[in-house]
Write a protein that holds these residues in place. Structure first.
Motif, short mmCIF file in Angstrom:
data_model
loop_
_atom_site.label_atom_id
_atom_site.label_comp_id
_atom_site.label_asym_id
_atom_site.label_seq_id
_atom_site.Cartn_x
_atom_site.Cartn_y
_atom_site.Cartn_z
N PHE A 186 13.25 5.21 46.43
CA PHE A 186 14.68 4.94 46.68
C PHE A 186 15.53 6.12 46.24
O PHE A 186 16.71 6.20 46.60
N PHE A 187 15.00 7.00 45.45
CA PHE A 187 15.75 8.15 44.96
C PHE A 187 15.90 9.18 46.08
O PHE A 187 14.91 9.58 46.70
N ASP A 188 17.10 9.61 46.31
CA ASP A 188 17.37 10.61 47.35
C ASP A 188 17.37 11.99 46.71
O ASP A 188 18.33 12.39 46.05
N GLY A 189 16.27 12.71 46.91
CA GLY A 189 16.14 14.03 46.31
C GLY A 189 16.46 15.17 47.25
O GLY A 189 16.22 16.34 46.91
N ASN A 190 16.97 14.85 48.43
CA ASN A 190 17.25 15.91 49.41
C ASN A 190 18.23 16.94 48.83
O ASN A 190 19.30 16.59 48.32
N GLY A 191 17.84 18.21 48.95
CA GLY A 191 18.69 19.29 48.51
C GLY A 191 18.62 19.60 47.02
O GLY A 191 19.20 20.59 46.58
N LEU A 192 17.93 18.78 46.27
CA LEU A 192 17.83 19.03 44.83
C LEU A 192 16.69 20.01 44.54
O LEU A 192 15.66 19.99 45.24
N PRO A 193 16.86 20.85 43.55
CA PRO A 193 15.78 21.81 43.22
C PRO A 193 14.53 21.09 42.74
O PRO A 193 14.62 20.05 42.08
N SER A 194 13.36 21.64 43.08
CA SER A 194 12.10 20.97 42.71
C SER A 194 11.06 22.01 42.32
O SER A 194 11.18 23.20 42.63
N TYR A 195 10.05 21.50 41.66
CA TYR A 195 8.89 22.34 41.28
C TYR A 195 7.65 21.47 41.39
O TYR A 195 7.58 20.39 40.81
N GLU A 196 6.67 21.94 42.19
CA GLU A 196 5.43 21.17 42.33
C GLU A 196 4.42 21.64 41.30
O GLU A 196 4.05 22.82 41.27
N LEU A 197 3.97 20.72 40.48
CA LEU A 197 3.00 21.04 39.44
C LEU A 197 1.62 21.19 40.06
O LEU A 197 1.10 20.24 40.65
N PRO A 198 1.02 22.37 39.97
CA PRO A 198 -0.29 22.57 40.62
C PRO A 198 -1.42 22.00 39.78
O PRO A 198 -1.25 21.66 38.59
N ALA A 199 -2.60 21.91 40.38
CA ALA A 199 -3.80 21.57 39.62
C ALA A 199 -4.12 22.71 38.66
O ALA A 199 -3.66 23.85 38.84
N LEU A 200 -4.89 22.42 37.62
CA LEU A 200 -5.31 23.46 36.69
C LEU A 200 -6.21 24.46 37.40
O LEU A 200 -7.00 24.08 38.28
N ASP A 201 -6.10 25.72 37.04
CA ASP A 201 -7.04 26.69 37.60
C ASP A 201 -8.42 26.48 36.97
O ASP A 201 -8.59 25.70 36.03
N ARG A 202 -9.42 27.16 37.53
CA ARG A 202 -10.81 26.93 37.12
C ARG A 202 -11.01 27.19 35.62
O ARG A 202 -11.68 26.42 34.93
N GLU A 203 -10.41 28.25 35.14
CA GLU A 203 -10.58 28.61 33.73
C GLU A 203 -9.99 27.55 32.80
O GLU A 203 -10.61 27.13 31.82
N ALA A 204 -8.77 27.11 33.12
CA ALA A 204 -8.12 26.10 32.29
C ALA A 204 -8.86 24.77 32.36
O ALA A 204 -9.01 24.06 31.35
N ALA A 205 -9.32 24.40 33.56
CA ALA A 205 -10.07 23.16 33.71
C ALA A 205 -11.34 23.19 32.87
O ALA A 205 -11.69 22.21 32.19
N ALA A 206 -12.03 24.33 32.91
CA ALA A 206 -13.26 24.46 32.11
C ALA A 206 -12.95 24.37 30.62
O ALA A 206 -13.70 23.75 29.85
N ARG A 207 -11.83 24.97 30.21
CA ARG A 207 -11.46 24.93 28.79
C ARG A 207 -11.15 23.49 28.36
O ARG A 207 -11.53 23.06 27.27
N LEU A 208 -10.47 22.74 29.21
CA LEU A 208 -10.15 21.36 28.88
C LEU A 208 -11.42 20.53 28.73
O LEU A 208 -11.57 19.75 27.78
N VAL A 209 -12.35 20.70 29.67
CA VAL A 209 -13.62 19.95 29.59
C VAL A 209 -14.39 20.33 28.33
O VAL A 209 -14.95 19.47 27.64
N ASP A 210 -14.44 21.61 28.03
CA ASP A 210 -15.20 22.06 26.86
C ASP A 210 -14.59 21.54 25.56
O ASP A 210 -15.32 21.25 24.61
N LEU A 211 -13.27 21.43 25.52
CA LEU A 211 -12.62 20.91 24.31
C LEU A 211 -12.87 19.43 24.13
O LEU A 211 -13.12 18.96 23.02
N ARG A 212 -12.82 18.67 25.23
CA ARG A 212 -12.96 17.22 25.13
C ARG A 212 -14.40 16.75 25.20
O ARG A 212 -14.76 15.72 24.63
N PHE A 213 -15.24 17.48 25.93
CA PHE A 213 -16.64 17.07 26.10
C PHE A 213 -17.56 18.27 25.86
O PHE A 213 -18.21 18.77 26.78
N PRO A 214 -17.62 18.76 24.62
CA PRO A 214 -18.39 19.98 24.34
C PRO A 214 -19.89 19.84 24.57
O PRO A 214 -20.58 20.84 24.75
N ASP A 215 -20.41 18.61 24.57
CA ASP A 215 -21.85 18.41 24.71
C ASP A 215 -22.27 18.08 26.14
O ASP A 215 -23.42 17.72 26.38
#
Length: 934
Positions: A186-215
């Protein structure tokens, strides 16, 4: 005024945005966009699960820390029909400021927010009142409005938010909201500035997995990264939907990863809304997983003659799939959509899809067998046989986990108990032999026994059971007896082409070598002699060159050379390791080096663990003799980790031995003795004499490094008594020089002479390799009373073919040569070999032997500056950082956490650092670093 968007960070306080892995640039970008815009509004969009809420939380936390008043709201599906529900959330904290408004606006906003009673106010009145309230609140300090899940914000609140977002210009108020990409609201965002959050790059994704699931096992980690495609929620939740053995790569992963509840709620909604025909086509495409439109079309017609690929249009329009032109195939926009499609289908629909796919894949036997296995509920020998044959082909490629899955499914579909037991035993054997799945192998063996109690004595069952015995508290004698019994009583007819029999004999060969007792070999040779039409050459050659290398003849060595030459093109992982094992004592490991590295790389990618371990051992031993000691330590740590994680505890001593060789040779004798003691304490109660002999070798090297030749003599004569080379004591061929040297240095000349005589007259050790020939000549030179003969033997030894491939061995011989020359008063002649030895020892970081060479040179009248320690090589930047952290008392694990590397890498670096600094342990690091920076 300070806003989250442009305020300086207080480095003395924790930054709530710092815990977001891989979002540093996105956070900075959002701050920049919000800060530089005069209207103070930004809409954040992104795919489901990409982390929009986490970014909002981080920014809101940072804003609150900087003194900004943060007002938050989040759309909720169950409140989507409640007018002003979201507006109530965000303005409720300003209830105390309402009294500042003029009566009309205050009353209207009070009614809208549920603070008062009255007629429903007009929408525009509420909007203006909300703006006035924010303007008033901003007089006390900057304000940040944060709205999450815009698609679920009620219509009335969405209208007010839209009004506010366009009227904040010039106010110390910012508006930040998040919405799912491609979803209306219902929100009318036409004309308002926006930023699309991308997926993590490969390096960052690997770092996240290694931190949370090191084994997480590497192949599982790789699959997770591929399927998640940088989606943080998927990276964090997909592992939780897997079983423990799947996370450790001991059980095959499903073709389509299952989704957890949160992921299912995000991705399955769009699938449910599709027409039934579209969902059927998507299910076929997800289970086929090739995107082949021909296969998809044929399978669709097999399920419904009226099916048409045009039914995919709805999924294409919704952005769930696309059709690529070259090559023409169907592609899912995100792998998790496949998971949602499969997860939403009933088991009946999945079986029908598998059956349809099997019907159109007659020319793809492996894929057809898998689909039939998934489509079949009742026992079916034809399908079971297809799966069994597929398992063998898969295993030949080195994918033991998938082979076990196929065999287990074949067993489930076997009508006869005997076939079920045979297939379960085969699966247990592969699990125990290749991947270290010992607990599941034990369960499979028990299932096989229940299916057919008579099958327990089969070769596969027996070999798997022996693996379980060896890797538990069982002893070698029990394992040997079990396997010999199965070989002698089996119905294989001693067929030399029977793979189960050949595998069992290779394993019996290993047990015989481990035992290092002649009587253990009698049943082995009896069984090999009965093979028809002829024994495989490797079984005979390995028994001589690995089991009893001291007595291997020239013909055997020529046959070994032919076998090693063929290893370069070998693809069977088991045979590569077996060839390397046969090549070990005769110093032919260089010939299997490249093949061994292939196995290591395969192992790191999830290949057979036991082959990975065997190849690591061979590389460690080859690198030790080549003087690549840093590599030995690094690979040894990898091997120890593999043993611990896989359950192959019987192999742990391999890498304790290789680490012990390096630490003893470098002069870190405390570590060497500790490793050797650990080996003996484990091996002695189990009767594994080969491990004990290797431990005594390490002890003896450490004793010699300490100058305790009497202790060294006692160690090596416990392996091989002076003057004797007992049959099937393989390690006697590797410690004869230590025995002769320590005997000479302790006045036991008769023992030394007797051992050299036995070496020359009773063995062929001198002809096994140039390295051993070099040592044999040096040992003879040590005991001869004729100085001219000694000089001749020493002079020829270092010039032997390929001698420089073994720098430590050559340096030890040159040291012995220099010592002999100095004691015979040939002072000018002794300096060249001693100087060459010193240079090599210093290069290797072999501090104890280097000091011996310096003493000899000084005694010969040459001025030699006392080494300041170390190799003279500078520390790298990372080595310096690790050394400084270790000097503060941090453990390897704590250092690894700070530097985002593995603790094994830290250990390997420290072993490179010590010789560079001329120290033996971390306790000396602080002083050594001070010497570098006085």
């Amino acid at each position: 005024m300070r806003y989250v968007v442009d305020s300086p960070r207080d480095t003395a306080r924790p930054d709530p945005t710092a815990s977001l892995v891989g979002r540093e640039q996105d956070l900075d970008r959002v701050r920049e966009l919000l800060g530089r815009r005069s209207d103070g509004t930004l809409l954040l969009s992104g795919e489901p699960g990409v982390g929009k809420s986490a970014v909002l939380d981080a920014l809101a936390g940072a804003a609150a820390r900087d003194g900004v008043r943060v007002l938050r709201a989040a759309g909720a599906e169950f409140e989507a029909d409640v007018a002003y529900a979201a507006l109530n959330q965000i303005l409720l904290p300003l209830h105390g400021v309402l009294d500042r408004l003029a009566a009309p606006g205050r009353d209207a906003l009070g009614v809208a927010l549920g603070f008062g009673a009255g007629a429903a106010p007009g929408r525009l009145v509420v909007c203006n009142a909300a703006l006035a309230l924010l303007r008033s609140a901003a007089e006390d300090g900057p304000v940040l409005l944060v709205v999450d899940d815009l698609p679920w914000v009620d219509r009335a609140s969405a209208a007010v938010f839209g009004f506010l977002a366009r009227r904040l210009s010039g106010l110390p108020v910012r508006f930040l909201a998040a919405s799912r990409t491609g979803v209306g609201s219902f929100f009318d965002g036409n004309g308002l500035p926006s930023y699309e959050l991308p997926a993590l790059d490969r390096e960052a994704a690997a770092r996240l997995v290694d931190l949370r699931f090191p084994d997480l096992a590497q192949p599982v980690r790789r699959r997770l990264l591929e399927d998640a495609q940088g989606n943080p929620l998927a990276l964090l939740e997909l592992p939780g939907a897997l079983r423990a053995d799947q996370r450790r790569a001991r059980e095959v992963l499903p073709a389509v990863l299952p989704l957890g509840e949160r992921l299912r709620s995000l991705f399955a909604t769009r699938v449910r809304s599709l027409p039934a025909a579209t969902r059927t086509l998507l299910l076929l495409a997800a289970l086929d997983d090739t995107g082949d439109l021909g296969v998809l079309s044929a399978a669709a017609r097999a399920t419904d003659r009226d099916a048409d690929l045009g039914d995919l249009d709805a999924a294409e329009v919704d952005g769930l799939v696309r059709v690529e032109d070259s090559p023409r195939r169907l592609v899912f926009r995100h792998p998790l959509i496949k998971s949602a499609v499969v997860g939403e289908a009933t088991s009946r629909a999945r079986r029908a899809a598998h059956r349809a796919l099997a019907g159109v894949l007659a020319d793809k036997p492996e894929r057809r067998a898998w689909h039939l296995g998934e489509a079949t509920l009742e026992p079916d020998e034809e399908v079971a046989l297809l799966l069994e044959r597929t398992a063998r082909r898969i295993q030949d490629r080195g994918d033991a986990v998938a082979a076990i899955a196929a065999l287990t499914r074949a067993a489930d579909l076997s009508p006869l108990d005997t076939d079920r037991a045979r297939r379960l035993a085969e699966a247990a054997y592969v699990g125990a032999e290749a991947i270290g799945a010992l607990s599941s192998a034990s369960a499979l063996l028990e299932d096989a026994r229940r299916a057919d109690p008579r099958h327990g004595a089969s070769l596969r069952s027996a070999t798997a059971a022996v693996q379980l015995v060896l890797n538990s508290d069982g002893d070698l004698a029990t394992a040997h007896r079990l396997l010999v019994g199965a070989i002698e009583e089996g119905d294989h007819g001693f067929d030399a082409e029977d793979p189960a029999l050949v595998d069992a004999l290779h394993f019996l060969l290993l047990l015989c070598n481990y035992g290092a007792r002649e009587e253990l070999w009698v049943p082995y040779y009896a069984a090999v002699a009965r093979l028809r039409p002829a024994p495989p050459p490797l079984l005979l050659v390995a028994a001589r060159t690995w089991g009893d290398p001291a007595h291997a003849d020239a013909a055997t060595l020529r046959e070994l050379d032919g076998i090693v030459a063929g290893a370069a093109d070998e693809t069977d992982p088991a045979r590569i390791v077996r060839v390397g094992t046969a090549a070990l004592y005769p110093d032919r490991l260089a010939g299997v080096r490249e093949a061994a590295w292939r196995l290591v790389r395969q192992g790191r990618d999830g290949g057979a663990v036991r082959r990975h371990i065997g190849a690591l051992l061979h590389l460690c031993l080859e690198d030790y003799h080549r003087g690549k000691w840093d590599s030995v330590l690094e690979l040894s740590e990898e091997g120890l980790t593999q043993c611990a994680e896989s359950g192959y505890t019987v192999c742990t001593w391999f890498f304790q031995y290789t680490k012990g060789l390096v630490t003893a040779s470098r002069g870190d004798t405390g570590t060497a003795h500790a490793l050797a003691e650990a080996m003996i304490n484990w091996a002695a109660p189990r009767g594994i004499r080969e491990a004990a002999h290797c431990a005594l070798h390490v002890h003896a090297l450490a004793d010699i490094a300490d100058g305790d030749f009497d202790a060294a003599f006692g160690r090596v004569t416990a392996i091989s008594p002076a003057g004797e080379f007992p049959p099937y004591v393989a390690h006697a061929s590797w410690v004869f020089f230590e025995l002769v040297e320590s005997a000479v240095r302790t006045g036991r000349r008769e023992a030394a002479v007797a051992h050299v005589r036995a070496l020359r007259e009773e063995t062929g050790i001198g002809g096994l390799s140039p390295r051993l020939g070099l040592l044999a000549d040096a040992a003879e030179a040590l005991v001869t009373s004729d100085d001219a003969e000694a000089a001749r033997l020493f002079a020829g030894a270092p010039a032997a073919a390929d001698a420089e491939r073994w720098p430590f061995t050559v340096a030890r011989v040159r040291l012995a040569q220099g010592e002999r020359l100095r004691r015979s008063r040939a002072l000018s002649d002794c300096k060249a070999p001693l100087t060459a030895a010193l240079k090599t020892f210093e290069h290797l970081g072999s501090t104890a032997w280097a000091e011996r060479a310096r003493k000899e040179l000084r005694a010969a009248g040459r001025v030699v500056p006392h080494g300041e320690g170390g190799t003279g090589a500078a520390l790298t930047a990372q080595e310096r950082e690790i050394a400084e952290l270790a000097a503060t008392g941090l453990t390897n694990k704590q250092i690894a956490e700070r530097l985002f590397i593995s603790h094994r890498t830290v250990g390997a670096h420290l072993y490179q650092i010590y010789p560079k600094l001329g120290i033996a342990s971390r306790v000396a690091l602080r002083d050594a670093l001070r010497r570098l920076d006085p």
